[in-house]
Write an enzyme that holds these catalytic residues in place. Structure first.
Site, PDB file in Angstrom:
ATOM      1  N   ASP A 182       0.851  -1.108   0.176  1.00 43.36           N
ATOM      2  CA  ASP A 182      -0.223   0.094  -0.091  1.00 43.36           C
ATOM      3  C   ASP A 182       1.001   1.350   0.046  1.00 43.36           C
ATOM      4  O   ASP A 182       1.942   1.297   0.657  1.00 43.36           O
ATOM      5  CB  ASP A 182      -0.835  -0.099   1.171  1.00 43.36           C
ATOM      6  CG  ASP A 182      -2.112   1.016   1.146  1.00 43.36           C
ATOM      7  OD1 ASP A 182      -2.420   1.306  -0.057  1.00 43.36           O
ATOM      8  OD2 ASP A 182      -2.737   1.211   2.167  1.00 43.36           O
TER       9      ASP A 182
HETATM   10  C1  FPP Z   1      -1.468   0.007  -3.549  1.00 42.52           C
HETATM   11  O1  FPP Z   1      -1.206   1.321  -3.630  1.00 42.52           O
HETATM   12  C2  FPP Z   1      -1.061  -0.811  -4.900  1.00 42.52           C
HETATM   13  C3  FPP Z   1      -1.817  -1.161  -6.023  1.00 42.52           C
HETATM   14  C4  FPP Z   1      -2.999  -1.055  -6.005  1.00 42.52           C
HETATM   15  C5  FPP Z   1      -1.132  -2.022  -7.034  1.00 42.52           C
HETATM   16  C6  FPP Z   1       0.385  -2.565  -6.746  1.00 42.52           C
HETATM   17  C7  FPP Z   1       0.910  -2.923  -7.984  1.00 42.52           C
HETATM   18  C8  FPP Z   1       2.261  -3.002  -8.224  1.00 42.52           C
HETATM   19  C9  FPP Z   1       3.364  -2.601  -7.447  1.00 42.52           C
HETATM   20  C10 FPP Z   1       2.656  -3.501  -9.600  1.00 42.52           C
HETATM   21  C11 FPP Z   1       2.773  -5.120  -9.351  1.00 42.52           C
HETATM   22  C12 FPP Z   1       3.051  -5.831 -10.675  1.00 42.52           C
HETATM   23  C13 FPP Z   1       3.299  -7.078 -10.748  1.00 42.52           C
HETATM   24  C14 FPP Z   1       3.563  -7.764 -12.103  1.00 42.52           C
HETATM   25  C15 FPP Z   1       3.513  -7.930  -9.677  1.00 42.52           C
HETATM   26  P1  FPP Z   1      -2.305   2.460  -3.900  1.00 42.52           P
HETATM   27  O2  FPP Z   1      -2.529   2.558  -5.262  1.00 42.52           O
HETATM   28  O3  FPP Z   1      -3.511   2.193  -2.932  1.00 42.52           O
HETATM   29  O4  FPP Z   1      -1.585   3.768  -3.315  1.00 42.52           O
HETATM   30  P2  FPP Z   1      -2.218   4.751  -1.986  1.00 42.52           P
HETATM   31  O5  FPP Z   1      -2.580   3.714  -0.765  1.00 42.52           O
HETATM   32  O6  FPP Z   1      -1.263   5.672  -1.679  1.00 42.52           O
HETATM   33  O7  FPP Z   1      -3.545   5.395  -2.655  1.00 42.52           O
HETATM   34 MG    MG Z   2      -4.027   2.279  -0.869  1.00 38.30          MG
END
Ligand code: FPP
Ligand code: MG
EC number: 2.5.1.87
Length: 286
Positions: free
Chosen positions: A41
């Site tokens: 996250d």
């Molecule tokens: C959560 O952070 C993360 C995600 C929704 C996606 C994470 C995906 C990757 C790191 C790429 C993975 C790829 C592979 C092939 C395994 P958030 O978007 O909720 O960020 P926030 O909490 O700051 O809003």
């Molecule tokens: Mg998030």
């Protein structure tokens, strides 16, 4: 300057790898978890904090994942699981979902290459979740990666995409019921359906139990996680591994996912070792 810069880079890499090996040999004197799961996250917050363009927070998140995979592997952790995209994430802005899926496809293709880190280290990849919900392109990339790494056996990386725990549990219960019905029908040797229903009613051997459901979980390829790490300071599971986390140590460092590093891993391993006997006892009692 370029050549010298490269040499310095290599030297730094060798020194940090040596220091890591020393630290990991000390940690290996105690018990090492066999399965660590990560809720990655904080990627968008990282992007804002660093003034990156949209999407580059997730890119940085992927690099952090590769580093963490390498550290866990070197430490001797056999199973590593990451929550990469939940079913609820499909409700985000369409542009964000499309760009995340593009990144996902690009990175899965990268991991599938012969010389990728997973192939060099011998790591097998599984994609876990309701893969039908993915676009054809991403699903085929995921399936290719699973096939191409199926001969690797040193460690297992489970990537949860289009995943929620409640969806996994419902899927496992449905599969268990179908399997049980098939078994009952087979043993009914041609009897009619009304008699069949009377025969199965209230009979214990015809009920499904925990072991049936367990076997049909997407995550049945791994033992339950010993540790779940969720970055960004939130101590919520957000529908991740609810069935599997009854006796699991939870750790929620304040760092955003792209900021996670070796120090966080060392800290949680020490905490795991401090609580090891207690957690083992709890597992035995269940
Ligand atoms: C959560 O952070 C993360 C995600 C929704 C996606 C994470 C995906 C990757 C790191 C790429 C993975 C790829 C592979 C092939 C395994 P958030 O978007 O909720 O960020 P926030 O909490 O700051 O809003
Ligand atoms: Mg998030």
């Amino acid at each position: 300057v370029g050549v010298n810069g490269n040499k310095v880079g290599h030297l730094f890499e060798n020194i940090s790898s040596f220091v890591r090996q020393c630290i990991f040999s000390v940690l290996n004197v105690g018990p090492v978890p066999s399965h660590i799961a990560f809720i990655m996250d904080g990627n968008r917050r990282y992007s804002k904090k660093q003034n990156l363009i949209d999407g580059n927070g997730h890119r940085a998140g992927f690099s952090a994942l590769i580093n963490m995979l390498k550290y866990c592997y070197e430490l001797g952790v056999k199973y590593i699981t990451v929550y990469a995209f939940s079913i609820d994430n499909f409700k985000r802005r369409p542009e964000e979902v499309v760009s995340l899926m593009k990144l996902m496809q690009e990175k899965i293709d990268e991991l599938t290459k012969e010389e990728s880190i997973v192939n060099r280290l011998g790591i097998r990849i599984y994609f876990q979740g309701n893969l039908k919900l993915l676009s054809d392109h991403v699903r085929s990339a995921a399936e290719r990666a699973m096939v191409k790494t199926s001969g690797n056996s040193k460690a297992i990386l489970s990537i949860c995409v289009a995943y929620t725990s409640t969806d996994e549990i419902v899927h496992a219960v449905q599969e268990s019921c179908e399997e049980k019905w098939d078994e009952i029908r087979k043993n009914n040797d041609g009897g009619n359906l009304i008699r069949l229903e009377e025969n199965v009613k209230d009979k214990d051997e015809h009920r499904i139990g925990v072991t049936n459901v367990d076997r049909h979980m997407y995550m049945s390829v791994c033992p339950d996680p010993d540790i779940i790490i969720r970055t960004s300071g939130a101590a919520r599971l957000s529908n991740f591994l609810l069935w599997q986390s009854a006796h699991c140590l939870l750790y929620s460092p304040a760092a955003l996912w792209p900021e996670i590093g070796l120090r966080h891993l060392i800290w949680v391993i020490l905490d795991f070792q401090r609580n090891y006997l207690y957690l083992k006892e709890k597992k035995k009692q269940s």
